[in-house]
Design a protein around this motif. Structure first.
Motif, PDB file in Angstrom:
ATOM      1  N   UNK A 313       0.835  -1.211   0.000  1.00 14.42           N
ATOM      2  CA  UNK A 313       0.000   0.000   0.000  1.00 14.42           C
ATOM      3  C   UNK A 313       0.868   1.259   0.000  1.00 14.42           C
ATOM      4  N   UNK A 314       1.859   1.311   0.860  1.00 11.68           N
ATOM      5  CA  UNK A 314       2.708   2.499   0.928  1.00 11.68           C
ATOM      6  C   UNK A 314       3.521   2.687  -0.351  1.00 11.68           C
ATOM      7  N   UNK A 315       4.055   1.601  -0.886  1.00 13.49           N
ATOM      8  CA  UNK A 315       4.826   1.690  -2.123  1.00 13.49           C
ATOM      9  C   UNK A 315       3.937   2.118  -3.282  1.00 13.49           C
ATOM     10  N   UNK A 316       2.705   1.592  -3.314  1.00 14.50           N
ATOM     11  CA  UNK A 316       1.779   1.938  -4.394  1.00 14.50           C
ATOM     12  C   UNK A 316       1.381   3.399  -4.308  1.00 14.50           C
ATOM     13  N   UNK A 317       1.116   3.894  -3.111  1.00 18.30           N
ATOM     14  CA  UNK A 317       0.784   5.310  -2.952  1.00 18.30           C
ATOM     15  C   UNK A 317       1.924   6.204  -3.441  1.00 18.30           C
ATOM     16  N   UNK A 318       3.149   5.813  -3.142  1.00 14.18           N
ATOM     17  CA  UNK A 318       4.296   6.597  -3.614  1.00 14.18           C
ATOM     18  C   UNK A 318       4.344   6.614  -5.139  1.00 14.18           C
ATOM     19  N   UNK A 319       4.159   5.480  -5.760  1.00 13.47           N
ATOM     20  CA  UNK A 319       4.190   5.396  -7.221  1.00 13.47           C
ATOM     21  C   UNK A 319       3.042   6.196  -7.843  1.00 13.47           C
ATOM     22  N   UNK A 320       1.866   6.144  -7.209  1.00 17.32           N
ATOM     23  CA  UNK A 320       0.721   6.892  -7.740  1.00 17.32           C
ATOM     24  C   UNK A 320       0.966   8.404  -7.653  1.00 17.32           C
ATOM     25  N   UNK A 321       1.541   8.864  -6.568  1.00 12.75           N
ATOM     26  CA  UNK A 321       1.864  10.287  -6.457  1.00 12.75           C
ATOM     27  C   UNK A 321       2.875  10.685  -7.533  1.00 12.75           C
ATOM     28  N   UNK A 322       3.851   9.825  -7.776  1.00 17.43           N
ATOM     29  CA  UNK A 322       4.836  10.114  -8.822  1.00 17.43           C
ATOM     30  C   UNK A 322       4.186  10.147 -10.203  1.00 17.43           C
ATOM     31  N   UNK A 323       3.076   9.406 -10.357  1.00 16.52           N
ATOM     32  CA  UNK A 323       2.363   9.396 -11.636  1.00 16.52           C
ATOM     33  C   UNK A 323       1.407  10.575 -11.768  1.00 16.52           C
ATOM     34  N   UNK A 324       1.338  11.437 -10.735  1.00 14.93           N
ATOM     35  CA  UNK A 324       0.518  12.638 -10.827  1.00 14.93           C
ATOM     36  C   UNK A 324      -0.805  12.573 -10.090  1.00 14.93           C
ATOM     37  N   UNK A 325      -1.061  11.485  -9.357  1.00 14.63           N
ATOM     38  CA  UNK A 325      -2.308  11.376  -8.597  1.00 14.63           C
ATOM     39  C   UNK A 325      -2.232  12.315  -7.391  1.00 14.63           C
ATOM     40  N   UNK A 326      -3.251  13.134  -7.223  1.00 14.64           N
ATOM     41  CA  UNK A 326      -3.267  14.110  -6.132  1.00 14.64           C
ATOM     42  C   UNK A 326      -3.731  13.461  -4.832  1.00 14.64           C
ATOM     43  N   UNK A 327      -3.491  14.147  -3.725  1.00 20.27           N
ATOM     44  CA  UNK A 327      -3.926  13.620  -2.425  1.00 20.27           C
ATOM     45  C   UNK A 327      -5.440  13.461  -2.336  1.00 20.27           C
ATOM     46  N   UNK A 328      -6.260  14.433  -2.817  1.00 18.38           N
ATOM     47  CA  UNK A 328      -7.716  14.212  -2.797  1.00 18.38           C
ATOM     48  C   UNK A 328      -8.132  12.999  -3.621  1.00 18.38           C
ATOM     49  N   UNK A 329      -7.490  12.782  -4.750  1.00 13.40           N
ATOM     50  CA  UNK A 329      -7.803  11.600  -5.558  1.00 13.40           C
ATOM     51  C   UNK A 329      -7.382  10.331  -4.818  1.00 13.40           C
ATOM     52  N   UNK A 330      -6.229  10.357  -4.191  1.00  9.09           N
ATOM     53  CA  UNK A 330      -5.728   9.195  -3.476  1.00  9.09           C
ATOM     54  C   UNK A 330      -6.600   8.862  -2.267  1.00  9.09           C
ATOM     55  N   UNK A 331      -7.238   9.882  -1.709  1.00 13.13           N
ATOM     56  CA  UNK A 331      -8.105   9.659  -0.549  1.00 13.13           C
ATOM     57  C   UNK A 331      -9.332   8.820  -0.900  1.00 13.13           C
ATOM     58  N   UNK A 332      -9.651   8.715  -2.177  1.00 11.00           N
ATOM     59  CA  UNK A 332     -10.797   7.911  -2.606  1.00 11.00           C
ATOM     60  C   UNK A 332     -10.476   6.422  -2.622  1.00 11.00           C
ATOM     61  N   UNK A 333      -9.202   6.073  -2.535  1.00  9.22           N
ATOM     62  CA  UNK A 333      -8.789   4.687  -2.670  1.00  9.22           C
ATOM     63  C   UNK A 333      -8.982   3.920  -1.362  1.00  9.22           C
ATOM     64  N   UNK A 334      -9.690   2.800  -1.429  1.00 14.89           N
ATOM     65  CA  UNK A 334      -9.850   1.899  -0.292  1.00 14.89           C
ATOM     66  C   UNK A 334      -8.697   0.892  -0.346  1.00 14.89           C
ATOM     67  N   UNK A 335      -7.690   1.149   0.455  1.00 18.37           N
ATOM     68  CA  UNK A 335      -6.498   0.305   0.420  1.00 18.37           C
ATOM     69  C   UNK A 335      -5.823   0.315   1.793  1.00 18.37           C
ATOM     70  N   UNK A 336      -5.479  -0.858   2.310  1.00 20.35           N
ATOM     71  CA  UNK A 336      -5.787  -2.188   1.789  1.00 20.35           C
ATOM     72  C   UNK A 336      -7.305  -2.417   1.735  1.00 20.35           C
ATOM     73  N   UNK A 337      -7.732  -3.128   0.721  1.00 18.84           N
ATOM     74  CA  UNK A 337      -9.150  -3.304   0.447  1.00 18.84           C
ATOM     75  C   UNK A 337      -9.839  -4.115   1.543  1.00 18.84           C
ATOM     76  N   UNK A 338     -11.101  -3.774   1.851  1.00 13.53           N
ATOM     77  CA  UNK A 338     -11.919  -4.564   2.764  1.00 13.53           C
ATOM     78  C   UNK A 338     -11.956  -4.054   4.188  1.00 13.53           C
ATOM     79  N   UNK A 339     -12.826  -4.672   4.983  1.00 11.37           N
ATOM     80  CA  UNK A 339     -12.963  -4.369   6.404  1.00 11.37           C
ATOM     81  C   UNK A 339     -12.082  -5.314   7.226  1.00 11.37           C
ATOM     82  N   UNK A 340     -11.758  -4.893   8.410  1.00 13.63           N
ATOM     83  CA  UNK A 340     -10.929  -5.703   9.298  1.00 13.63           C
ATOM     84  C   UNK A 340     -11.790  -6.762   9.982  1.00 13.63           C
ATOM     85  N   UNK A 341     -11.890  -7.927   9.338  1.00 12.75           N
ATOM     86  CA  UNK A 341     -12.634  -9.044   9.910  1.00 12.75           C
ATOM     87  C   UNK A 341     -11.710 -10.159  10.382  1.00 12.75           C
ATOM     88  N   UNK A 342     -10.423  -9.974  10.196  1.00 17.32           N
ATOM     89  CA  UNK A 342      -9.506 -11.065  10.476  1.00 17.32           C
ATOM     90  C   UNK A 342      -9.581 -12.146   9.422  1.00 17.32           C
TER      91      UNK A 342
END
Length: 414
Positions: A313-342
């Protein structure tokens, strides 16, 4: 009613007479919202549900009664704590239910056939106002044209203008159809937004929302299945032909062997994505994830989720920012995906992802209900503007067609 269109369209094709009970308004904690329906045919066969079991028996008998009389009935069911055996909602809410007979050749039959075929259409029915109008309906098409009539004029409604009311109802229904939302609306009997109120229930039928699962991995098998269970049109997309096959994903409506970002661009150009679309990225490979998510996070879709560890997740966020994705756009991403159910197994992970999708769609918190003080049932509709006043807890009221001693009037029984 349109939620059971497939069964009712088959009844129509077989020539079966039947009555449909539809929730047209709710108050407080109600198990099902406006549009939920129970139908009963002349042989006593029933499909659908209006209350999750609380008042099904009473509504069933009401449908049988309407089949005999051929007249629409509006009834309110509420909580009763005076008599443990009384018919009512144990959850403490109230629901207004309109029961109407469905006749051969009517607009309701046409609407059911359209909805069962996956077409876009809306049904606008009068559920509040003069009793003589209850149940009258229009079938409204996406372009705003409509079929059916609101019969009139009425002696006790001097401002009645059937044609103007039809045009207003069609416009309101077309707007809700465009939004893909079932709701109640109140308009004036003369077609204006004010005046003697007439309440309409607008039920919409639109093509199933789309879920696109990117990544033909073991978790995708379970997610495709649960997506179908939730009513989505599910596409599995992966650039690797050896993994992305219909044989491996038989439940998917479509299997696309494409680079994910290219598939997404073509789906957007074809008008296949909308505000209900769900995108689940399970590839957790930057070659696929970065170009795909760079495009997806800029689309007006309902949900974008991506699988991966905290480190991914952290590495992907870094790559997305380098690709021009803004923080408001990144805030829409559910990552890691899903709810914490164990969750551990693919099926458990799919439940976790589905839970997050439902919470995002319905405005839920994803927290346990135990000890919570938030509503169990989110408010999804308003009480219909019935022609009677419901009583307090325990009230069960009925509005029937006028009796012989009350021509054109309303006879309320509580």
């Amino acid at each position: 009613m349109l939620d059971i269109a497939a069964d009712l369209a088959r009844w129509c094709a077989e020539g079966r007479p039947f009555a449909v009970a539809t929730v047209v308004g709710t108050s407080g904690s109600a198990p099902r919202g406006p549009g939920a329906a129970l139908a009963v045919d002349a042989e006593g066969t029933a499909v659908g549900s209006v209350s999750g079991g609380c008042v099904e028996g009473a509504v069933y008998e009401l449908c049988r009664e309407v089949l005999e009389t051929g007249e629409a009935v509006l009834e309110t069911f509420g909580y009763s704590d005076d008599d443990a055996f009384a018919v009512g909602l144990t959850c403490g809410g109230e629901i207004d239910i309109l029961v109407t007979p469905v006749t051969a050749g009517g607009v309701l039959r046409t609407a059911l056939t359209a909805a069962a075929g996956g077409g876009a259409a809306a049904v606008a029915r009068i559920v509040g106002g003069p009793v003589a109008l209850l149940g009258q309906a229009l079938l409204v098409h996406p372009d705003g044209t409509y079929e059916g009539r609101f019969a009139g004029p009425l002696a006790d409604l001097p401002a009645w203008d059937g044609t103007a009311l039809e045009r207003t109802a069609a416009a309101e229904a077309a707007a809700l159809l465009d939004a893909g939302r079932t709701d109640t609306v109140s308009v004036g009997a003369a077609g204006a937004r004010c005046g003697e109120p007439v309440t309409l229930l607008v039920e919409v039928s639109v093509p199933a929302p789309r879920m696109v699962v990117f990544g033909a991995i073991d978790f995708a098998h379970a997610l495709v299945r649960i997506g179908k269970f939730l009513g989505y049109h599910v596409t599995l997309c992966d650039a690797r032909p050896v993994f992305a096959t219909a044989r491996r994903f038989p439940e998917a409506d479509e299997v696309a062997v494409r680079w994910p970002h290219e598939y997404l661009a073509d789906a957007l150009a074809a008008g296949e994505l909308d505000g209900r679309t769900v995108l689940c990225v399970l590839t957790h490979d930057p070659r696929f994830d970065v170009p795909l998510l760079t495009a997806a996070l800029r689309l007006p879709v309902a949900y974008v989720g991506a699988m991966g560890s905290r480190r991914t997740h952290l590495d992907r966020n870094r790559r997305l920012r380098e690709a021009g994705v803004t923080d408001p756009e990144l805030a829409r991403l559910h990552s890691p995906i899903g709810l914490d159910l164990g969750a551990r197994s693919p099926e458990e992970v799919a439940v976790s992802i589905a839970g997050e999708i439902v919470a995002a769609r319905r405005g839920g918190t994803g927290l346990p209900l135990t000890g919570a003080h938030t509503p169990i049932h989110r408010e999804r509709g308003r009480r219909a503007g019935a022609s009677h006043e419901a009583g307090g807890p325990g009230a069960v009221g009925r509005v029937r067609p006028a009796g012989r001693d009350q021509p054109g009037g309303v006879r309320a029984v509580t």
